[in-house]
Design an enzyme around this catalytic site. Sequence first.
Site, PDB file in Angstrom:
ATOM      1  N   GLU A   1       0.895  -1.157   0.000  1.00  0.00           N
ATOM      2  CA  GLU A   1       0.000   0.000   0.000  1.00  0.00           C
ATOM      3  C   GLU A   1       0.931   1.204   0.000  1.00  0.00           C
ATOM      4  OE1 GLU A   1      -2.090   1.865   3.196  1.00  0.00           O
ATOM      5  OE2 GLU A   1      -1.808   3.056   1.384  1.00  0.00           O
TER       6      GLU A   1
ATOM      7  N   CYS B   1      -1.673   8.463   4.291  1.00  0.00           N
ATOM      8  CA  CYS B   1      -1.490   8.106   2.872  1.00  0.00           C
ATOM      9  C   CYS B   1      -2.736   8.485   2.089  1.00  0.00           C
ATOM     10  CB  CYS B   1      -1.087   6.653   2.667  1.00  0.00           C
ATOM     11  SG  CYS B   1      -1.952   5.509   3.673  1.00  0.00           S
TER      12      CYS B   1
END
Length: 504
Positions: free
Chosen positions: A251, A285
Amino acid sequence: MSAVVTGKNLIAGRWHSTNGDRFESRSPSRQSEVIGVFPTGSPEDAKRVVAAARDAFPAWRRSSRIHRAELFDNLAQIVKREADNLAQLMARECGKVIGECRAEVIEGLHMIQYVFGTGRWPVGDVLASEIAEKDAFMRRKPWGVVAVITPWNFPFAVPLWMLGPSLIEGNTVAFKPSEDTPAIGQRLTEMFEEAGFPAGVVNLVHGGGETGEALVRDADVNVVLFTGSYDVGHRIQQLSAEHYDRIVACEMGSKSAVIVCADARLDLAVNCALISGFKTSGQRCVSAGRILVAESLFDQFAEKLVAAAKRLHIGDPLDAGNFTGPVIHRGAVEKVEHYNALAKQEGATVLLDGGRLSGVEHSNGCYLSPFVYRMAHRPDARVLHEEVFGPHLALIPFKNNEDAVRIYNDTPYGLSMAVVTEDYRAMRLFRDECEYGMGYVNLPCIGAEVHLPFGGVKKSGNGHPSAAGLIETVTHKTAWTVNHGTEVKMAQGLTTEIEGNSAQ
Ligand code: UN1
């Protein structure tokens, strides 16, 4: 001031300090405060943690799934008991404001509770067979050793998203927390030990990129779970290509966005944009680097957003009155300053000129104020395509919803997207045409819950969502077929005749 943490690696149930290199963890809000001193894991240390996890794997896999789940229940009680201490340590070590740290501890706890709940779930399916006497099953099995390499910005919840599914399914773990938040990583590992997880099931090695690379190079690692930058994730994927059955779940970066349509409720839209852009100082993120705004609403929206951004309290993360704290370190300050300057060079109209904060309250830390600019979308503008990971927000006007979809998709990333609209047709257009892993309507583009898949596409992720979604990644599916008859009967009408006799 709290005691300085003595960093150690945990290998096969024994804590080891080092005679070799060490590194310090320093508070981003008070650079003079040393949180702890940690051993830099050597390639040999990385080998040792992987070997320890390998040795512990057969017994752990053989243990009752429900027993494993009960250890997570023990862990939940410990996390509840330690919640305040954990939040305080996190605020000191990574600079997130205390309210966000508490929410992150809760998010980690939710993952533990979710995993506990799966203890009594099915581990596969019962399937039909073409042959009446056969029973057929799909059974999930653990892969073996999982390397867990995690970021500093969610130093408690993200490791639990990975450790939880891995361990309940019967894998063992080699865990390397970020070198920016080793104290929280170590505290979490101690709690696994206290909860009764056997020696070797969770192993810890501290260190930076070289230590992580040694883990990834180890052929005895079956699965690598990584959250962090695209460059590191890509390197992990390249190194892992050497290993024939290696699974890698990455990720990585993002250029997430909130899309404010012409019919948006203005206050709701401003709120979504501020939270998406500036919570955690833009260091999730999923943080928005871009707000796409319908031209007809642009001026009104920009005025309100800038006025609200000016009022945000930025300061000591331990002061609950602050909206956000510092960025993680000097390097992050420099990176954001570089992008703020680049935006100006690339033709941005600056609406709020942010940058380094230097007042008394801020003099010892890595504090930045929000930078907000207007810029028409351009395929060649780096600031509109590259991840900044800080309080740096582009407002990009668009003409119509189709235009917004095109602008939204024009980055190499695809992690998180929110649309603010009252129009159900528009919602469906964005839902279906935008590239993302997490989509939101009339919400910020941050704030996922653990039982939902968490991941992205393009340079944001390789299709193995984290949190609850990881159960699929840390297991492989097997077919298990049992004959209850007394003779062999084959599927597809395959004959069992051998030299004129049917097989017995
Ligand atoms: C991250 O962005 O690094 O969705 C993790 C959220 C949090 C997790 C974020 N639940 O904002």
